[in-house]
Motif scaffolding. Sequence first.
Motif, PDB file in Angstrom:
ATOM      1  N   LEU A  40      -6.057  10.447 -19.832  1.00  0.00           N
ATOM      2  CA  LEU A  40      -5.086  11.133 -20.689  1.00  0.00           C
ATOM      3  C   LEU A  40      -4.879  12.570 -20.217  1.00  0.00           C
ATOM      4  N   ALA A  41      -5.960  13.235 -19.815  1.00  0.00           N
ATOM      5  CA  ALA A  41      -5.840  14.595 -19.284  1.00  0.00           C
ATOM      6  C   ALA A  41      -5.059  14.599 -17.968  1.00  0.00           C
ATOM      7  N   LEU A  42      -5.340  13.633 -17.103  1.00  0.00           N
ATOM      8  CA  LEU A  42      -4.601  13.543 -15.840  1.00  0.00           C
ATOM      9  C   LEU A  42      -3.117  13.305 -16.089  1.00  0.00           C
ATOM     10  N   ALA A  43      -2.812  12.449 -17.064  1.00  0.00           N
ATOM     11  CA  ALA A  43      -1.417  12.164 -17.389  1.00  0.00           C
ATOM     12  C   ALA A  43      -0.699  13.425 -17.865  1.00  0.00           C
ATOM     13  N   VAL A  44      -1.350  14.206 -18.701  1.00  0.00           N
ATOM     14  CA  VAL A  44      -0.751  15.465 -19.156  1.00  0.00           C
ATOM     15  C   VAL A  44      -0.583  16.414 -17.974  1.00  0.00           C
ATOM     16  N   ALA A  45      -1.583  16.477 -17.109  1.00  0.00           N
ATOM     17  CA  ALA A  45      -1.542  17.388 -15.962  1.00  0.00           C
ATOM     18  C   ALA A  45      -0.376  17.088 -15.020  1.00  0.00           C
ATOM     19  N   VAL A  46      -0.110  15.812 -14.756  1.00  0.00           N
ATOM     20  CA  VAL A  46       0.965  15.476 -13.808  1.00  0.00           C
ATOM     21  C   VAL A  46       2.323  15.323 -14.482  1.00  0.00           C
ATOM     22  N   GLY A  47       2.333  15.118 -15.781  1.00  0.00           N
ATOM     23  CA  GLY A  47       3.591  15.054 -16.519  1.00  0.00           C
ATOM     24  C   GLY A  47       4.146  13.655 -16.690  1.00  0.00           C
ATOM     25  N   ARG A  48       4.958  13.511 -17.724  1.00  0.00           N
ATOM     26  CA  ARG A  48       5.478  12.187 -18.091  1.00  0.00           C
ATOM     27  C   ARG A  48       6.516  11.648 -17.112  1.00  0.00           C
ATOM     28  N   ALA A  63      -5.644  19.527 -17.840  1.00  0.00           N
ATOM     29  CA  ALA A  63      -4.373  19.218 -18.510  1.00  0.00           C
ATOM     30  C   ALA A  63      -3.542  20.481 -18.700  1.00  0.00           C
ATOM     31  N   LEU A  64      -4.158  21.553 -19.168  1.00  0.00           N
ATOM     32  CA  LEU A  64      -3.422  22.795 -19.424  1.00  0.00           C
ATOM     33  C   LEU A  64      -2.930  23.441 -18.142  1.00  0.00           C
ATOM     34  N   VAL A  65      -3.748  23.427 -17.099  1.00  0.00           N
ATOM     35  CA  VAL A  65      -3.314  24.006 -15.820  1.00  0.00           C
ATOM     36  C   VAL A  65      -2.137  23.206 -15.264  1.00  0.00           C
ATOM     37  N   GLY A  66      -2.237  21.879 -15.272  1.00  0.00           N
ATOM     38  CA  GLY A  66      -1.131  21.046 -14.789  1.00  0.00           C
ATOM     39  C   GLY A  66       0.135  21.284 -15.579  1.00  0.00           C
ATOM     40  N   TRP A  67       0.003  21.325 -16.891  1.00  0.00           N
ATOM     41  CA  TRP A  67       1.161  21.584 -17.763  1.00  0.00           C
ATOM     42  C   TRP A  67       1.744  22.961 -17.460  1.00  0.00           C
ATOM     43  N   GLY A  68       0.871  23.963 -17.314  1.00  0.00           N
ATOM     44  CA  GLY A  68       1.336  25.320 -17.036  1.00  0.00           C
ATOM     45  C   GLY A  68       2.040  25.434 -15.692  1.00  0.00           C
ATOM     46  N   VAL A  69       1.508  24.771 -14.683  1.00  0.00           N
ATOM     47  CA  VAL A  69       2.138  24.801 -13.355  1.00  0.00           C
ATOM     48  C   VAL A  69       3.514  24.152 -13.416  1.00  0.00           C
ATOM     49  N   ARG A  70       3.612  23.009 -14.096  1.00  0.00           N
ATOM     50  CA  ARG A  70       4.922  22.344 -14.215  1.00  0.00           C
ATOM     51  C   ARG A  70       5.917  23.229 -14.969  1.00  0.00           C
ATOM     52  N   ARG A  71       5.459  23.853 -16.023  1.00  0.00           N
ATOM     53  CA  ARG A  71       6.328  24.722 -16.828  1.00  0.00           C
ATOM     54  C   ARG A  71       6.803  25.923 -16.005  1.00  0.00           C
ATOM     55  N   ALA A  72       5.883  26.523 -15.254  1.00  0.00           N
ATOM     56  CA  ALA A  72       6.247  27.662 -14.402  1.00  0.00           C
ATOM     57  C   ALA A  72       7.236  27.233 -13.324  1.00  0.00           C
ATOM     58  N   ALA A  73       7.010  26.060 -12.735  1.00  0.00           N
ATOM     59  CA  ALA A  73       7.912  25.574 -11.680  1.00  0.00           C
ATOM     60  C   ALA A  73       9.323  25.359 -12.231  1.00  0.00           C
ATOM     61  N   ARG A  74       9.423  24.868 -13.470  1.00  0.00           N
ATOM     62  CA  ARG A  74      10.754  24.672 -14.091  1.00  0.00           C
ATOM     63  C   ARG A  74      11.446  26.003 -14.310  1.00  0.00           C
ATOM     64  N   SER A  75      10.695  27.020 -14.696  1.00  0.00           N
ATOM     65  CA  SER A  75      11.317  28.319 -14.971  1.00  0.00           C
ATOM     66  C   SER A  75      11.758  29.024 -13.685  1.00  0.00           C
ATOM     67  N   TRP A  76      11.128  28.693 -12.543  1.00  0.00           N
ATOM     68  CA  TRP A  76      11.517  29.282 -11.276  1.00  0.00           C
ATOM     69  C   TRP A  76      12.773  28.644 -10.711  1.00  0.00           C
ATOM     70  N   ASN A  77      13.085  27.441 -11.169  1.00  0.00           N
ATOM     71  CA  ASN A  77      14.278  26.746 -10.639  1.00  0.00           C
ATOM     72  C   ASN A  77      15.511  27.111 -11.380  1.00  0.00           C
TER      73      ASN A  77
END
Length: 175
Positions: free
Chosen positions: A12-20, A161-175
């Motif tokens: 479940l943590a891995l799933a959150v980290a990589v995203g849906r 999970a939080l680091v993965g989520w944060g990285v994905r969120r940051a990557a979206r804001s950079w695009n």
Amino acid sequence: MPTVFTHAVVPLALAVAVGRTRVSPRLAIVGAVLAVLPDADVAGFRFGIEYAHEWGHRGATHSIVFAAICAAVLSAIWKDARSLVAFAFLTLSMASHGLLDTLTNGGLGAALLWPFDNTRIFAPETPILVSPIGRNFVSERGLDTLVSELWWIWLPCAVIALVGWGVRRAARSWN
């Protein structure tokens, strides 16, 4: 062994980290089920299968090869699991069970390398208290086990999970 709900935390943590978009909620739930499934081997006790037998508790069902076989079967029969990412996620989800069991301070270790080697393996360090089974779970030892799991499994999984989520969120804001 860690408790049944703690085994489910890793996928479940891995799933959150990589995203849906990479691991759907349905795939994440199946991964959590696979992470718990290896302990079904305890049913063998009722059929006279000894703990130390290759099909005994923490034997073949706790191996990396068995996890890959189960993931391959699911990938063959379930459309949602027909990608390399899904196969890898399902394999890692199930293999995480045996890997976590090697970190516990009890039992015989896990046969991670079955069918090539039936040796039961422990990690060099075994910081996780082995879970008491059955009625013994509701006890001071059971509480100590949960605290151990919170520290050694839940907390690192939450960070992942939080680091993965944060990285994905940051990557979206950079695009």
